[in-house]
Design an enzyme around this catalytic site. Structure first.
Site, PDB file in Angstrom:
ATOM      1  N   GLU A   1      40.007  44.675  37.923  1.00  0.00           N
ATOM      2  CA  GLU A   1      39.124  45.573  36.663  1.00  0.00           C
ATOM      3  C   GLU A   1      39.253  44.934  35.388  1.00  0.00           C
ATOM      4  OE1 GLU A   1      37.107  46.662  38.598  1.00  0.00           O
ATOM      5  OE2 GLU A   1      37.703  47.915  40.377  1.00  0.00           O
TER       6      GLU A   1
ATOM      7  N   HIS B   1      42.725  56.527  40.733  1.00  0.00           N
ATOM      8  CA  HIS B   1      42.144  57.028  41.952  1.00  0.00           C
ATOM      9  C   HIS B   1      42.324  58.409  42.165  1.00  0.00           C
ATOM     10  CE1 HIS B   1      41.777  52.580  43.320  1.00  0.00           C
ATOM     11  NE2 HIS B   1      41.119  52.599  42.435  1.00  0.00           N
TER      12      HIS B   1
ATOM     13  N   HIS C   1      35.095  55.883  44.431  1.00  0.00           N
ATOM     14  CA  HIS C   1      35.966  54.848  43.965  1.00  0.00           C
ATOM     15  C   HIS C   1      37.263  55.380  43.292  1.00  0.00           C
ATOM     16  CE1 HIS C   1      37.041  50.826  41.601  1.00  0.00           C
ATOM     17  NE2 HIS C   1      38.211  51.487  41.963  1.00  0.00           N
TER      18      HIS C   1
HETATM   19 ZN   LIG Z   1      40.078  51.361  41.481  1.00  0.00          ZN
END
Ligand SMILES: [Zn+2]
Length: 217
Positions: free
Chosen positions: A83, A104, A164
């Site tokens: 990311e 998360h 997500h």
């Molecule tokens: Zn993630």
């Protein structure tokens, strides 16, 4: 939220990234391989980020990677988080942001999946989170996700990424950590309340105005 002094050195910054990672792991907001954190010295044009594919609960400072604002590796042995593109995008767009936490959060993510907006149901939510925006689905690690995050983060401190997780930003790590923790607390309170009641009692408009004046939000 309290003001915190900026961290003095890159070594302290790296220590703080690892400590924040461990705390969020212990709270169940970051999992064995899911979630990532980055931070920079105030206004720097490079930042430190957690690695990809490494157990997140026991990271050490030598596991971190230094990248520039295009996401190119400057220092470090491991691969940077997948990311990295959206972290870099946030630093490019927000000069006021020096820390980004992506976790998360199960309940905040769950509410977004159910189409439920996270509302300022508690004082802390109103002060800390302000408005929580939901970013539509884009595949993890892609430029498409980075582009969306770049758009949605304008004027926001907390985002939920559809299907997500969440993103919290701050002028330092503690602020960004507080955002994702508060997001989960508020989402949990709202979830519990919504089991029993459809219309939740929100903080009255005039008191929201007072909070805005008091905290300058
Ligand atoms: Zn993630």
């Amino acid at each position: 939220m309290e003001e915190f002094l900026p961290l003095a050195s890159e070594e302290e910054l790296k220590e703080e990234i690892c400590k924040t990672m461990r705390r969020l792991f212990n709270r169940g907001l970051i999992s064995a391989l899911g979630g990532n954190i980055s931070a920079r010295l105030p206004g720097a044009s490079e930042f430190w980020i957690t690695p990809s594919g490494v157990f997140k609960g026991e990271l050490e400072t030598e596991d971190l990677i230094k990248v520039d604002l295009e996401g190119r590796v400057i220092e470090g042995y491991l691969r940077p988080s997948i990311e990295t593109p959206f972290h870099a995008m946030i630093y490019r767009r927000r000069a006021d942001v020096n820390a980004v936490v992506h976790s998360h959060n199960p309940i905040a993510t769950g509410l977004a999946l159910a189409g439920i907006e996270i509302k300022p149901v508690t004082v802390e939510a109103a002060v800390v989170l302000r408005r929580v925006r939901i970013v539509p689905w884009a595949f993890p690690g892609t430029d498409a996700l980075a582009k969306l995050v770049g758009e949605y983060i304008e004027g926001a401190r907390a985002l939920v990424l559809m299907n997500h997780g969440v993103v919290g930003v701050g002028s330092n790590l503690l602020e960004a950590e507080t955002i994702v923790e508060t997001l989960e607390e508020v989402a949990t309170a709202q979830f519990v309340a919504s089991m029993f009641k459809r219309d939740l009692p929100l903080i009255p408009e005039e008191d929201m105005e007072l909070i805005k004046r008091l905290y300058g939000v």
